[in-house]
Design a protein around this motif. Structure first.
Motif, PDB file in Angstrom:
ATOM      1  N   THR A  82       0.854  -1.194   0.000  1.00 64.35           N
ATOM      2  CA  THR A  82       0.000   0.000   0.000  1.00 64.35           C
ATOM      3  C   THR A  82       0.880   1.231   0.000  1.00 64.35           C
ATOM      4  O   THR A  82       1.710   1.424   0.888  1.00 64.35           O
ATOM      5  N   THR A  83       0.726   2.075  -1.040  1.00 63.27           N
ATOM      6  CA  THR A  83       1.550   3.272  -1.144  1.00 63.27           C
ATOM      7  C   THR A  83       0.823   4.335  -1.949  1.00 63.27           C
ATOM      8  O   THR A  83       0.061   4.035  -2.865  1.00 63.27           O
ATOM      9  N   ASN A  84       1.045   5.617  -1.589  1.00 65.71           N
ATOM     10  CA  ASN A  84       0.500   6.746  -2.355  1.00 65.71           C
ATOM     11  C   ASN A  84       1.563   7.366  -3.251  1.00 65.71           C
ATOM     12  O   ASN A  84       1.285   8.326  -3.963  1.00 65.71           O
ATOM     13  N   ALA A  85       2.784   6.859  -3.189  1.00 64.22           N
ATOM     14  CA  ALA A  85       3.881   7.389  -4.003  1.00 64.22           C
ATOM     15  C   ALA A  85       3.939   6.677  -5.347  1.00 64.22           C
ATOM     16  O   ALA A  85       3.722   5.462  -5.434  1.00 64.22           O
ATOM     17  N   PRO A  86       4.230   7.390  -6.441  1.00 63.87           N
ATOM     18  CA  PRO A  86       4.363   6.751  -7.759  1.00 63.87           C
ATOM     19  C   PRO A  86       5.463   5.694  -7.753  1.00 63.87           C
ATOM     20  O   PRO A  86       6.512   5.878  -7.110  1.00 63.87           O
TER      21      PRO A  86
END
Length: 449
Positions: A442-446
């Motif tokens: 789970t990540t919000n970074a590209p």
């Protein structure tokens, strides 16, 4: 001889005419607006036409993906009507949307709103459902995917709606950014809905939410509340999650900014929650900014996001809920390593390893048969919510031919419980596995692959 082949990238995942605002719009692709024959929406113009049919009991269903880019750009009908202010929300405090909308899992992408002095801001401004206490007959907005939203408003701001009153929002997902310009204490801004007394089920968001000098800011919902005197669950968030970052002054939460009654059940949050200004400290939590009233309950939920405080000291007991007054909760957990907090009100702290171990949650009778899942050493994921959204937002995918094969390159904007990618190739009628590429959970970074 030219070779022909097909490549598949499979994700292994945790699971008439009307005139309005000075210009003419076409009708709908079909339908009569009844429950058995809803108005059909296939274009941005038809979506905009919904605002001309706000009456009680009308039904709409989306038949195709709708991209608002050209419609809102210079030369488009939306730009001609509204200029750089972007989309005009459907319904407001006086002319509320009182119908039901089924997106049928098609997307509405690139919803842009720049209305810093406007209240009730979102695709819908104000949604009103059934009569008070009449839960079985609540109207619904469901199966909507709002992708790459860029929304700015003042009070009551969200992607789906600024305000929702006694209606159901089900299987909806959002991504992008949501911003409130309010300097008032009550901004009520969320990635899904700004404020309301309503029921949200099986919804999710990766959108970031911010309101620099105001309060009631949540990763999914700004404020949820239920009136006293009701025995039914008229305000509820169930089987939902949010992974976007949250910024504001007070009453900030990774899932909800503030609760005044209502129920949260089987939900999680994973975004960073940051208090950027203001004094004194008042309600900031990785999951919920705070809750008040004996009607409030939070059960079988967790948070993994970090909590930061711009001020003289770091908040204590903020790993889960920021402020708790007269509330009931049980079976809740927070990651005491990732959260930047060692303690929390309303939840039990566990290490990252323990939070990725199923027995931690089964000891509190979590349902890993029909509600929760645990895949590939990740945090628990929701089975129903995962089916309603794309856990991976793929931004680019390119293929380049090589002498003895091909090279694949792809990028993601966000990932939710992504175990990885399985690459297959087809030869004749058969598919065979080429390789497995590990994802980033789970990540919000590209991310680039």
């Amino acid at each position: 001889m030219e070779k022909q082949f097909t490549l598949t990238l499979a994700l292994l995942l945790a699971v008439g005419m009307c005139v309005q605002n000075g210009f003419a719009e076409t009708g709908f692709a079909g339908g009569t607006g009844t429950v058995s024959d809803p108005y059909q929406i296939t274009t941005a113009a038809e979506l905009n036409n919904v605002r001309n049919y706000l009456g009680v009991g009308l039904y709409f269903k989306q038949m195709k993906d709708v991209d608002l880019t050209a419609y809102l750009a210079s030369g488009g009908a939306g730009y001609t009507a509204w200029g750089t202010s972007g989309w005009l929300p459907i319904g407001d405090a006086s002319t509320k949307f009182q119908g039901s909308y089924d997106g049928q899992n098609y997307s509405v992408s690139n919803l842009t709103i720049n209305r810093s002095s406007t209240d009730y801001v979102g695709l819908f401004g104000f949604i009103v459902g059934g009569a008070s206490g009449n839960y079985p007959n609540y109207r619904q907005v469901k199966n909507m995917r709002l992708i790459n939203c860029s929304i700015t408003g003042r009070y009551y701001v969200g992607c789906v709606a600024g305000m929702v009153w006694e209606a159901i929002v089900d299987h909806c997902s959002t991504s992008g950014t949501v911003t409130s310009t309010s300097s008032n204490y009550y901004a009520c801004v969320g990635a899904l809905v700004g404020e309301g007394r309503f029921i949200a089920t099986n919804c999710s968001s990766s959108a970031s939410v911010s309101s620099g000098s105001s309060s009631m800011v949540g990763g999914l919902i700004g404020e949820l509340w239920q009136s006293t005197g009701y025995t039914i669950e008229q305000a509820k968030i169930e089987n939902c999650y949010a992974t976007g970052n949250v910024q504001g002054q007070n009453h900030l939460g990774g899932l909800v900014g503030w609760m005044e009654g209502g129920v949260i059940r089987n939900c999680y949050s994973g975004g960073a929650v940051t208090r950027v200004s203001g004094s004194p400290y008042d309600g900031i939590g990785a999951f919920d900014g705070g809750y008040y009233s004996v009607l409030t309950q939070i059960n079988n939920s967790y948070s993994t996001g970090s909590v930061y405080y711009a001020g003289t000291s770091n908040p204590s007991n903020a790993g889960f809920a920021g402020m708790v007054i007269h509330a009931n909760s049980s079976g809740n957990y927070f990651d005491n390593q990732e959260s930047n907090q060692t303690s929390a009100t309303g939840a039990t702290g566990k290490t990252t390893v323990a939070m990725k171990t199923q027995s931690t949650f089964t000891s509190s009778s979590w349902d890993f048969t029909t509600i929760w899942d645990m895949i590939g050493g990740n945090y628990p994921s929701l089975r129903s919510a995962a089916n309603s959204v794309l856990p991976v937002e793929l931004t680019t995918f390119t293929v380049s031919s090589e002498k003895n094969g091909v090279t694949l390159n792809w990028q993601t904007a966000t990932e939710t419980n992504n175990y990885g990618f399985e690459v297959e190739k087809k030869s004749a009628a058969n598919w065979t596995k080429v390789c497995f590429v590990e994802g980033h959970g789970t990540t919000n970074a590209p991310q680039s692959y």
